[in-house]
Design a protein around this motif. Structure first.
Motif, short mmCIF file in Angstrom:
data_model
loop_
_atom_site.label_atom_id
_atom_site.label_comp_id
_atom_site.label_asym_id
_atom_site.label_seq_id
_atom_site.Cartn_x
_atom_site.Cartn_y
_atom_site.Cartn_z
N LEU A 170 3.50 1.63 -3.81
CA LEU A 170 3.20 3.00 -3.36
C LEU A 170 1.72 3.16 -3.00
O LEU A 170 1.38 3.92 -2.09
N ALA A 171 0.85 2.45 -3.69
CA ALA A 171 -0.56 2.48 -3.33
C ALA A 171 -0.77 1.84 -1.96
O ALA A 171 -1.56 2.33 -1.14
N PHE A 172 -0.04 0.75 -1.68
CA PHE A 172 -0.14 0.10 -0.37
C PHE A 172 0.35 1.06 0.72
O PHE A 172 -0.25 1.14 1.81
N ALA A 173 1.45 1.77 0.43
CA ALA A 173 1.98 2.72 1.40
C ALA A 173 0.98 3.84 1.67
O ALA A 173 0.77 4.25 2.82
N ALA A 174 0.35 4.33 0.61
CA ALA A 174 -0.66 5.39 0.77
C ALA A 174 -1.84 4.90 1.60
O ALA A 174 -2.37 5.64 2.43
N ARG A 175 -2.25 3.65 1.39
CA ARG A 175 -3.34 3.09 2.18
C ARG A 175 -2.97 3.05 3.66
O ARG A 175 -3.79 3.34 4.54
N ASP A 176 -1.72 2.71 3.97
CA ASP A 176 -1.28 2.66 5.35
C ASP A 176 -1.23 4.06 5.97
O ASP A 176 -1.61 4.24 7.14
N LEU A 177 -0.78 5.05 5.20
CA LEU A 177 -0.65 6.40 5.71
C LEU A 177 -1.99 7.11 5.87
O LEU A 177 -2.19 7.88 6.81
N TRP A 178 -2.90 6.87 4.92
CA TRP A 178 -4.21 7.51 4.94
C TRP A 178 -5.30 6.45 4.81
O TRP A 178 -5.88 6.25 3.74
N PRO A 179 -5.57 5.73 5.90
CA PRO A 179 -6.45 4.55 5.85
C PRO A 179 -7.89 4.83 5.45
O PRO A 179 -8.60 3.91 5.03
N THR A 180 -8.35 6.07 5.57
CA THR A 180 -9.74 6.36 5.20
C THR A 180 -9.87 6.90 3.78
O THR A 180 -10.98 7.18 3.32
N ALA A 181 -8.75 7.07 3.08
CA ALA A 181 -8.79 7.66 1.74
C ALA A 181 -9.34 6.67 0.71
O ALA A 181 -9.23 5.46 0.85
N GLN A 182 -9.92 7.24 -0.33
CA GLN A 182 -10.31 6.47 -1.51
C GLN A 182 -9.09 6.42 -2.43
O GLN A 182 -8.50 7.45 -2.75
N ILE A 183 -8.66 5.20 -2.82
CA ILE A 183 -7.43 5.05 -3.59
C ILE A 183 -7.68 4.22 -4.84
O ILE A 183 -8.33 3.17 -4.80
N ILE A 184 -7.14 4.72 -5.96
CA ILE A 184 -7.15 3.97 -7.21
C ILE A 184 -5.72 3.88 -7.71
O ILE A 184 -4.94 4.83 -7.57
N ALA A 185 -5.34 2.71 -8.23
CA ALA A 185 -3.99 2.50 -8.76
C ALA A 185 -4.12 1.97 -10.18
O ALA A 185 -4.88 1.04 -10.44
N SER A 186 -3.36 2.58 -11.10
CA SER A 186 -3.48 2.20 -12.50
C SER A 186 -2.11 1.90 -13.09
O SER A 186 -1.08 2.34 -12.58
N ASP A 187 -2.12 1.14 -14.18
CA ASP A 187 -0.89 0.88 -14.93
C ASP A 187 -1.28 0.53 -16.36
O ASP A 187 -2.33 -0.09 -16.60
N ILE A 188 -0.44 0.93 -17.30
CA ILE A 188 -0.69 0.63 -18.70
C ILE A 188 -0.50 -0.86 -18.99
O ILE A 188 -1.06 -1.40 -19.95
N ASN A 204 -2.16 -8.38 2.79
CA ASN A 204 -3.47 -8.20 3.42
C ASN A 204 -4.08 -6.83 3.13
O ASN A 204 -4.64 -6.18 4.02
N VAL A 205 -3.92 -6.39 1.89
CA VAL A 205 -4.50 -5.13 1.45
C VAL A 205 -5.75 -5.45 0.62
O VAL A 205 -5.68 -6.23 -0.33
N ALA A 206 -6.86 -4.84 0.98
CA ALA A 206 -8.11 -5.10 0.28
C ALA A 206 -8.09 -4.49 -1.12
O ALA A 206 -7.67 -3.34 -1.30
N ILE A 207 -8.54 -5.25 -2.11
CA ILE A 207 -8.64 -4.80 -3.49
C ILE A 207 -10.10 -4.89 -3.93
O ILE A 207 -10.78 -5.89 -3.68
N GLY A 208 -10.58 -3.87 -4.61
CA GLY A 208 -11.95 -3.90 -5.09
C GLY A 208 -12.50 -2.50 -5.24
O GLY A 208 -11.77 -1.52 -5.34
N HIS A 209 -13.83 -2.40 -5.24
CA HIS A 209 -14.49 -1.12 -5.48
C HIS A 209 -15.09 -0.52 -4.22
O HIS A 209 -15.73 0.53 -4.29
N SER A 210 -14.92 -1.17 -3.06
CA SER A 210 -15.47 -0.62 -1.83
C SER A 210 -14.63 0.57 -1.37
O SER A 210 -13.51 0.78 -1.84
N ARG A 211 -15.15 1.34 -0.45
CA ARG A 211 -14.52 2.59 -0.02
C ARG A 211 -13.11 2.36 0.51
O ARG A 211 -12.19 3.11 0.19
N ARG A 212 -12.89 1.36 1.31
CA ARG A 212 -11.59 1.14 1.95
C ARG A 212 -10.66 0.27 1.11
O ARG A 212 -9.51 0.05 1.49
N ALA A 213 -11.12 -0.24 -0.02
CA ALA A 213 -10.29 -1.09 -0.87
C ALA A 213 -9.57 -0.25 -1.93
O ALA A 213 -10.04 0.83 -2.31
#
Length: 327
Positions: A170-188, A204-213
């Motif tokens: 779902l985080a990947f889908a959100a990145r595709d729908l809103w490519p300029t958004a800041q996204i964080i994904a968490s799990d216990i 090919n989804v960027a992971i990290g702390h940068s704006r687009r990752a």
């Protein structure tokens, strides 16, 4: 290729979702088993199966530890079933039955199925594994369709969190729908975060702390400091079980601002009013509801003003499970 054994044990969906790296440690074996959880019967959404693949014939101590993973099976005196698979490729076998599916603009497939050659489709490859959320269950599919609907309505989001990300889908889908958004994904579950990182690389989804990752964090609910620092969010996604959804309502409300959109799933139809009541009490209002079989997906919006009187009037309304307007 050495022989592989498969151990199968029935369980509930809640038991399947509760599996973590800690309780999957099997002390009686020298190798690390691989665990797949799946829905046993679409007509019985609470009936799931634990399948454990190992490269040694499981002994009594091993099977005893496996039996502890499913209290419901233990209560009914159901013992783990053992099957020798020979030298078959168990990874391929574990993917069998997971047909590709279309949810809105998204096409979710496993590595055993080719992507669609269609520029209007967003292909996402997610293999079955220890983390919940392959897209082949109604809850995840319903979330994908709800997110796609928000995009079609012209909604724009700049700060998004996916709580209980599972495979990261779902985080990947959100990145595709809103490519300029800041996204964080968490799990216990730290295993889910590892799986999400692996799936991100495949897609090919960027992971990290940068704006687009996408930033991945292991967190009990929304307790992680990074989650608090990024709040408030304008879109919150939570596809988990009804019990945790209810327990997390105050935390989610605290991470939301006026007009924050909240997409909730993982609950059964019979649990919908309990979950809805928990979120109305903390200031959300239902805007849209869709159901796949027995699994609803609720889209809510954080109201500017709320109180217990409004809560009671709305929860008793016959419209509480229906559509309340666009958001």
């Amino acid at each position: 290729m050495t022989n592989t054994w498969k151990v199968t044990l029935p369980c509930t969906r809640e038991e399947a979702d509760s599996l973590s790296e800690d309780n999957l440690f099997i002390s009686s074996t020298d190798s690390v088993p691989t665990v797949v959880t799946r829905e046993a019967d679409p007509e019985s959404p609470d009936d799931w199966v634990i399948e454990i693949y190992c490269d040694a014939n499981p002994d009594a101590a091993f099977l005893k530890e496996i039996a502890e993973l499913s209290p419901s099976a233990k209560l009914s005196k159901t013992i783990p079933a053992v099957e020798e698979l020979g030298n078959e490729d168990w990874v391929t076998m574990s993917q069998q039955g997971l047909e590709p599916l279309r949810a809105g603009r998204f096409y979710v497939h496993t590595s055993n199925s080719p992507p669609l050659d269609d520029k209007s489709v967003r292909n996402i490859c997610i293999d079955a594994g220890q983390a919940f959320g392959t897209g082949h269950h109604e809850t995840t599919m319903c979330c994908l369709e709800s997110l796609d609907r928000l995009k079609r309505l012209g909604q724009q989001y700049d700060n998004i969190i996916d709580v209980g990300t599972g495979t990261g889908l779902l985080a990947f889908a959100a990145r595709d729908l809103w490519p300029t958004a800041q996204i964080i994904a968490s799990d216990i579950d730290p295993v889910a975060i590892e799986v999400s990182a692996q799936n991100a690389a495949v897609n090919n989804v960027a992971i990290g702390h940068s704006r687009r990752a996408i930033r991945l964090e292991t967190s009990n609910g929304l307790d992680h400091p990074a989650i608090g620092q990024r709040a408030p969010y304008d879109l919150i996604i939570a596809n988990i079980l009804a019990g945790p959804l209810i327990a997390l309502a105050p935390q989610i409300a605290a991470a939301a601002a006026s007009n924050t959109v909240l997409v909730l799933a993982g609950l059964l139809k019979a649990q919908r009013l309990d979950v809805l009541h928990a979120y109305i009490r903390v200031g959300f209002r239902l805007r849209h509801s869709r159901v796949e079989n027995e699994w609803p997906c609720l889209t809510l919006v954080k109201a500017r003003e709320y109180g217990l009187a409004k809560t009671h009037r709305i929860i008793r309304s016959p419209l509480a499970s229906d559509y309340f307007g666009e958001c």
